[in-house]
Design a protein around this motif. Structure first.
Motif, PDB file in Angstrom:
ATOM      1  N   PRO A 102       0.753  -1.282  -0.070  1.00 49.81           N
ATOM      2  CA  PRO A 102       0.186   0.056  -0.018  1.00 49.81           C
ATOM      3  C   PRO A 102       0.889   1.212   0.126  1.00 49.81           C
ATOM      4  CG  PRO A 102      -0.973  -1.740   1.546  1.00 49.81           C
ATOM      5  CD  PRO A 102       0.201  -2.103   1.108  1.00 49.81           C
ATOM      6  N   ALA A 103       1.826   1.343   0.608  1.00 49.74           N
ATOM      7  CA  ALA A 103       2.709   2.312   0.787  1.00 49.74           C
ATOM      8  C   ALA A 103       3.458   2.851  -0.602  1.00 49.74           C
ATOM      9  CB  ALA A 103       3.888   2.363   1.785  1.00 49.74           C
ATOM     10  N   GLU A 106       0.541   4.152  -2.758  1.00 46.03           N
ATOM     11  CA  GLU A 106       0.226   5.562  -2.354  1.00 46.03           C
ATOM     12  C   GLU A 106       1.264   6.405  -2.883  1.00 46.03           C
ATOM     13  OE1 GLU A 106      -1.789   8.701  -0.541  1.00 46.03           O
ATOM     14  OE2 GLU A 106      -2.530   6.406  -0.386  1.00 46.03           O
ATOM     15  N   ALA A 107       2.372   6.066  -2.992  1.00 47.90           N
ATOM     16  CA  ALA A 107       3.523   6.863  -3.354  1.00 47.90           C
ATOM     17  C   ALA A 107       3.404   7.237  -4.847  1.00 47.90           C
ATOM     18  CB  ALA A 107       4.981   6.226  -3.185  1.00 47.90           C
ATOM     19  N   SER A 108       2.620   6.193  -5.514  1.00 48.34           N
ATOM     20  CA  SER A 108       2.674   6.306  -7.120  1.00 48.34           C
ATOM     21  C   SER A 108       1.444   7.419  -7.446  1.00 48.34           C
ATOM     22  CB  SER A 108       2.257   5.080  -7.828  1.00 48.34           C
ATOM     23  OG  SER A 108       1.064   4.528  -7.275  1.00 48.34           O
ATOM     24  N   ILE A 109       0.589   7.863  -6.493  1.00 51.75           N
ATOM     25  CA  ILE A 109      -0.067   8.927  -6.501  1.00 51.75           C
ATOM     26  C   ILE A 109       0.618  10.285  -6.292  1.00 51.75           C
ATOM     27  CG2 ILE A 109      -2.295  10.009  -6.063  1.00 51.75           C
ATOM     28  CD1 ILE A 109      -3.140   7.035  -5.023  1.00 51.75           C
ATOM     29  N   SER A 115      -9.729  17.478  -3.842  1.00 47.51           N
ATOM     30  CA  SER A 115     -10.202  16.616  -2.617  1.00 47.51           C
ATOM     31  C   SER A 115     -10.931  17.338  -1.856  1.00 47.51           C
ATOM     32  CB  SER A 115      -8.991  15.986  -2.065  1.00 47.51           C
ATOM     33  OG  SER A 115      -8.017  16.907  -1.482  1.00 47.51           O
ATOM     34  N   PHE A 143      -8.446   2.521  -4.585  1.00 44.59           N
ATOM     35  CA  PHE A 143      -7.371   2.707  -3.733  1.00 44.59           C
ATOM     36  C   PHE A 143      -7.281   3.977  -3.016  1.00 44.59           C
ATOM     37  CE2 PHE A 143      -3.243   3.239  -2.005  1.00 44.59           C
ATOM     38  CZ  PHE A 143      -2.986   2.248  -1.575  1.00 44.59           C
ATOM     39  N   TRP A 144      -7.142   4.965  -3.488  1.00 43.17           N
ATOM     40  CA  TRP A 144      -7.090   6.234  -2.886  1.00 43.17           C
ATOM     41  C   TRP A 144      -8.618   6.621  -1.939  1.00 43.17           C
ATOM     42  CZ3 TRP A 144      -9.191  11.108  -2.219  1.00 43.17           C
ATOM     43  CH2 TRP A 144      -8.491  11.920  -1.606  1.00 43.17           C
ATOM     44  N   SER A 147      -8.809   4.594   0.784  1.00 46.36           N
ATOM     45  CA  SER A 147      -7.864   4.830   1.944  1.00 46.36           C
ATOM     46  C   SER A 147      -8.040   5.978   2.685  1.00 46.36           C
ATOM     47  CB  SER A 147      -6.398   5.081   1.207  1.00 46.36           C
ATOM     48  OG  SER A 147      -6.062   3.812   0.654  1.00 46.36           O
ATOM     49  N   HIS A 148      -8.897   7.021   2.125  1.00 45.56           N
ATOM     50  CA  HIS A 148      -8.918   8.275   2.806  1.00 45.56           C
ATOM     51  C   HIS A 148     -10.557   8.462   3.352  1.00 45.56           C
ATOM     52  CE1 HIS A 148      -5.032   8.606   0.689  1.00 45.56           C
ATOM     53  NE2 HIS A 148      -4.782   9.681   1.501  1.00 45.56           N
ATOM     54  N   MET A 174      -8.008  -1.634   1.368  1.00 49.01           N
ATOM     55  CA  MET A 174      -8.188  -0.583   2.032  1.00 49.01           C
ATOM     56  C   MET A 174      -9.297  -0.203   2.912  1.00 49.01           C
ATOM     57  SD  MET A 174      -4.987  -0.203   1.285  1.00 49.01           S
ATOM     58  CE  MET A 174      -4.420   1.182   2.153  1.00 49.01           C
TER      59      MET A 174
END
Length: 316
Positions: A102-103, A106-109, A115, A143-144, A147-148, A174
């Protein structure tokens, strides 16, 4: 980065010697690849699909001739080939979205735009309906979001049913809640909105007869679902368009765009027209990243009207 082991749920559920097992194994292997390497492979596979897959090539070009009639044949061919490169990238990136650490995902975003629209709606005590068209990599968007935010989306099992546990686990890992595409699922979406949560809707999938209306999409009528106005009327939710736009070989930029004001109309045709206008606005970010090989204009009004020669009106 070294490959990670897939979860026990995915490995135990899909034996490797089956077709589904081979696909799951490939996603797992690709999940360890850097995105630049996946993009290089997509740039090889896309032109091959254009040349040798008659179905994808023909549907893509027919759709593009409808939506961009100003393009000459050469420009249409180039855009069709670029679209198939992006579609290949999306399929290859599923392992990244569903199985990579997952990290790392997330880093690829690398950027998130808009938002604050979701934050503001929740602060006002309103749920958020995210219209997520088949643009860029919608699994990275899932995914994003999951996650949020508390996030719920409808889910229909794949045609290769053995892949169901793999896909379900990838989308839920997630925290997303998947609900069936039936009245029970609609009830779950309503409950989520009333809790001021976010839900996802695919606005560009052709619904079953009786669940939509014909509304213009790039100037040609497309059978469009009418679920949205029902959800808005009962919850006063805010509607946004969400996409994960690919930055080739680098990552993704997530964009949240205000939906066309027509989506809030009580009239189903006006609302569906607003939905399609919202999808058009997302496609304007980069037309090549839309999945043009889908038969968006499969149904025609003449078939609904019982016209004896309705097949002659079809695009495909």
């Amino acid at each position: 980065m070294a490959d990670h082991d897939p979860t026990p749920e995915t490995t135990a559920a899909v034996p490797l010697f089956t077709r589904a097992g081979a696909i799951a194994w490939l996603w797992h292997r690709l999940s360890g690849w850097p995105l630049r390497r996946i993009w290089r492979l997509a740039k090889i596979l896309g032109p091959l699909a254009y040349r040798f897959s008659k179905r994808e090539r023909n549907i893509t070009q027919r759709n593009l001739r409808v939506v961009y009639p100003q393009l000459d044949k050469s420009a249409c061919r180039r855009l069709a080939c670029q679209s198939l490169v992006h579609s290949a990238a999306t399929m290859l990136e599923l392992g990244h979205a569903w199985m990579a650490d997952p990290a790392r995902v997330e880093a690829s975003i690398i950027a998130v735009h808009g938002s604050d629209k979701l934050d503001r709606a929740r602060a006002e005590g309103r749920g958020v309906i995210v219209l997520a068209p088949h643009f860029g990599n919608w699994e990275v968007l899932n995914f994003w979001l999951s996650s949020h935010f508390p996030f719920t989306a409808m889910y229909e099992p794949p045609k290769i049913h053995q892949l169901d546990p793999v896909i379900r686990h990838g989308r839920e890992r997630m925290g997303a809640k998947l609900v069936p595409t039936n009245p029970r699922g609609v009830a779950a979406l309503l409950k989520a909105l009333k809790r001021c949560e976010a839900i996802g809707i695919l606005p560009d999938q052709e619904p079953d007869w009786g669940s939509g209306v014909f509304a213009p999409f790039f100037g040609r009528d497309a059978y469009t679902a009418t679920l949205l106005p029902k959800l808005v009327a009962r919850t006063q939710a805010r509607v946004v368009v969400g996409v994960a736009k690919r930055v080739p070989g680098q990552g993704f930029e997530i964009h949240f765009i205000d939906a066309d004001s027509g989506v809030y109309a009580e009239d189903e045709l006006e609302s569906a027209t607003g939905v399609n206008a919202s999808v058009e606005a997302a496609i304007a970010l980069d037309a090549a990243q839309y999945q043009w090989e889908y038969k968006r204009y499969r149904k025609v009004a003449e078939e609904q009207q019982g016209h004896p020669d309705y097949r002659s009106f079809r695009l495909y």
